[in-house]
Design a protein around this motif. Structure first.
Motif, short mmCIF file in Angstrom:
data_model
loop_
_atom_site.label_atom_id
_atom_site.label_comp_id
_atom_site.label_asym_id
_atom_site.label_seq_id
_atom_site.Cartn_x
_atom_site.Cartn_y
_atom_site.Cartn_z
N GLY A 124 0.82 -1.21 0.00
CA GLY A 124 0.00 0.00 0.00
C GLY A 124 0.85 1.26 0.00
O GLY A 124 0.55 2.22 -0.72
N HIS A 125 1.93 1.26 0.79
CA HIS A 125 2.85 2.39 0.78
C HIS A 125 3.46 2.56 -0.62
O HIS A 125 3.56 3.68 -1.14
CB HIS A 125 3.99 2.17 1.79
CG HIS A 125 3.58 2.29 3.22
ND1 HIS A 125 3.39 1.19 4.02
CD2 HIS A 125 3.32 3.37 3.99
CE1 HIS A 125 3.04 1.59 5.23
NE2 HIS A 125 2.99 2.92 5.24
N ARG A 136 -2.57 5.37 4.85
CA ARG A 136 -3.44 6.53 4.69
C ARG A 136 -2.64 7.83 4.86
O ARG A 136 -2.83 8.79 4.10
CB ARG A 136 -4.59 6.48 5.70
CG ARG A 136 -5.55 7.66 5.58
CD ARG A 136 -6.75 7.50 6.48
NE ARG A 136 -7.56 6.36 6.07
CZ ARG A 136 -8.69 6.00 6.70
NH1 ARG A 136 -9.10 6.68 7.76
NH2 ARG A 136 -9.39 4.97 6.26
N ASP A 137 -1.75 7.87 5.85
CA ASP A 137 -0.90 9.06 6.05
C ASP A 137 -0.05 9.31 4.80
O ASP A 137 0.12 10.46 4.37
CB ASP A 137 0.02 8.87 7.25
CG ASP A 137 -0.74 8.82 8.57
OD1 ASP A 137 -1.81 9.43 8.63
OD2 ASP A 137 -0.26 8.16 9.51
N THR A 138 0.47 8.22 4.24
CA THR A 138 1.32 8.34 3.07
C THR A 138 0.54 8.87 1.88
O THR A 138 1.02 9.73 1.13
CB THR A 138 1.95 6.97 2.72
OG1 THR A 138 2.67 6.47 3.86
CG2 THR A 138 2.89 7.09 1.54
N GLU A 194 11.65 8.30 3.48
CA GLU A 194 12.35 8.54 4.75
C GLU A 194 11.37 8.97 5.84
O GLU A 194 11.50 8.58 7.01
CB GLU A 194 13.43 9.61 4.56
CG GLU A 194 14.60 9.12 3.71
CD GLU A 194 15.54 10.25 3.30
OE1 GLU A 194 15.30 11.40 3.71
OE2 GLU A 194 16.52 9.96 2.58
N LYS A 195 10.36 9.77 5.46
CA LYS A 195 9.36 10.22 6.44
C LYS A 195 8.47 9.07 6.88
O LYS A 195 8.07 9.00 8.05
CB LYS A 195 8.52 11.35 5.83
CG LYS A 195 7.64 12.06 6.86
CD LYS A 195 7.08 13.34 6.29
CE LYS A 195 6.24 14.07 7.34
NZ LYS A 195 7.04 14.46 8.52
N ILE A 196 8.16 8.17 5.96
CA ILE A 196 7.36 6.99 6.32
C ILE A 196 8.08 6.19 7.40
O ILE A 196 7.47 5.76 8.39
CB ILE A 196 7.12 6.10 5.09
CG1 ILE A 196 6.21 6.80 4.08
CG2 ILE A 196 6.50 4.76 5.49
CD1 ILE A 196 6.10 6.09 2.75
#
Length: 302
Positions: free
Chosen positions: A195-196, A224-226, A214-216
């Motif tokens: 999903g990412h 969902r955030d990604t 890198e933020k993930i």
């Protein structure tokens, strides 16, 4: 018990037949081929070589040792599949984990189905068999699909028929190969889910892809955030900014330990932490058998 003994004796009898130079079977039309091809035969491990077409490139050592322990107690329950390459010489088509585990416990023979196949057929069988496995990472699956296209010359529609997957599913996996190699490695190591990866595909700029990657990792972003972060980039360009995840960042000390958990359990372990500092570990399993394996590891059973 009588049936099992008879079956095993039959396997040994066929094994002796294969060692007879006067009855060397090279094609499915040869004499006695019908007695061997498609039947379970006890083959010497020394006569079997690893398949160079094997799409799987890594094997979890802990899981392999657990399989070896099971084989030591119960034997090889599911036969491997091989193809005949020469007189008393065979090549693995599927079952490399069972083959490796059998060698670990010192078995001399292993039950095997014998196939007569050329290199292309062997590659296709190995790829299709491995794609059906539940423990392959998304990049391994994508690479297997790509090999079927490049080396077997299958279209996505033909592949869909062969492996029983929707064409859209195949296309989604293949798109993962457009990601930066660093991100692909992250997916193979279990730091990112498919999903990412699917969210990151929508970012064409490799530099931005890596920044989001890198933020993930650093903020333990959910899929969902990604997706929200990617939409923010698409709307604002390189100067995009994102709201912090609703859940606080996972402390670095805990992040570094999660990989050790993942390696121990042979599965991608996820960690969630709330604002108070309380958290939970999430350990996925693919089947009831896999759940029992995890249960034994948690209890510390051999």
């Amino acid at each position: 018990m009588a049936k099992a003994t008879k079956k095993q004796a039959l396997g040994r009898g066929l094994s002796a037949l294969l060692k007879d130079p006067d009855n060397d079977i090279k094609t499915a039309k040869d004499k006695n081929a019908d007695k061997v091809v498609g039947n379970i035969v006890e083959l010497e491990l020394e006569a079997i070589e690893v398949n160079p077409f094997q799409p799987r490139t890594s094997f979890n050592e802990d899981a392999l040792q657990e399989l070896a322990t099971s084989i030591k107690e119960l034997g090889v329950i599911q036969p491997i599949t091989v193809r005949k390459t020469d007189f008393n010489k065979y090549q693995l088509v599927s079952g490399e984990r069972r083959y490796r585990a059998s060698k670990l416990v010192g078995l001399k023979t292993v039950p095997a189905y014998i196939r007569i196949a050329n290199d292309q057929e062997s590659l296709e069988m190995a790829l299709v068999e491995n794609i059906q496995r539940q423990d392959l990472d998304p990049i391994e699956i994508a690479l297997s699909y790509q090999r079927l296209i490049d080396e077997i010359d299958l279209t996505q529609e033909q592949m869909s028929d062969r492996i029983g997957k929707n064409r859209s599913t195949i296309a989604n996996y293949l798109r993962l190969l457009k990601l930066d190699p660093i991100i692909q490695t992250g997916m193979r190591d279990g730091f990112l889910s498919m999903g990412h990866g699917r969210a990151l595909i929508n970012v064409e700029d490799t530099e931005i892809q890596l920044k989001i990657y890198e933020k993930i990792i650093s903020d333990a972003l959910s899929v969902r955030d990604t997706e929200q972060l990617v939409r923010s980039y698409q709307k604002n360009g390189k100067d995009f900014s994102s709201k912090k995840s609703a859940s606080p960042s996972v402390p670095k000390e805990i992040q570094s330990s999660v990989k050790n958990f993942s390696e121990y359990f042979g599965a991608k372990v996820d960690v969630k932490v709330n604002k108070k500092g309380n958290g939970k570990l999430i350990i996925p399993f693919s089947s009831e058998e896999d759940f029992k394996r995890l249960q034994k590891l948690i209890k510390g059973e051999d």
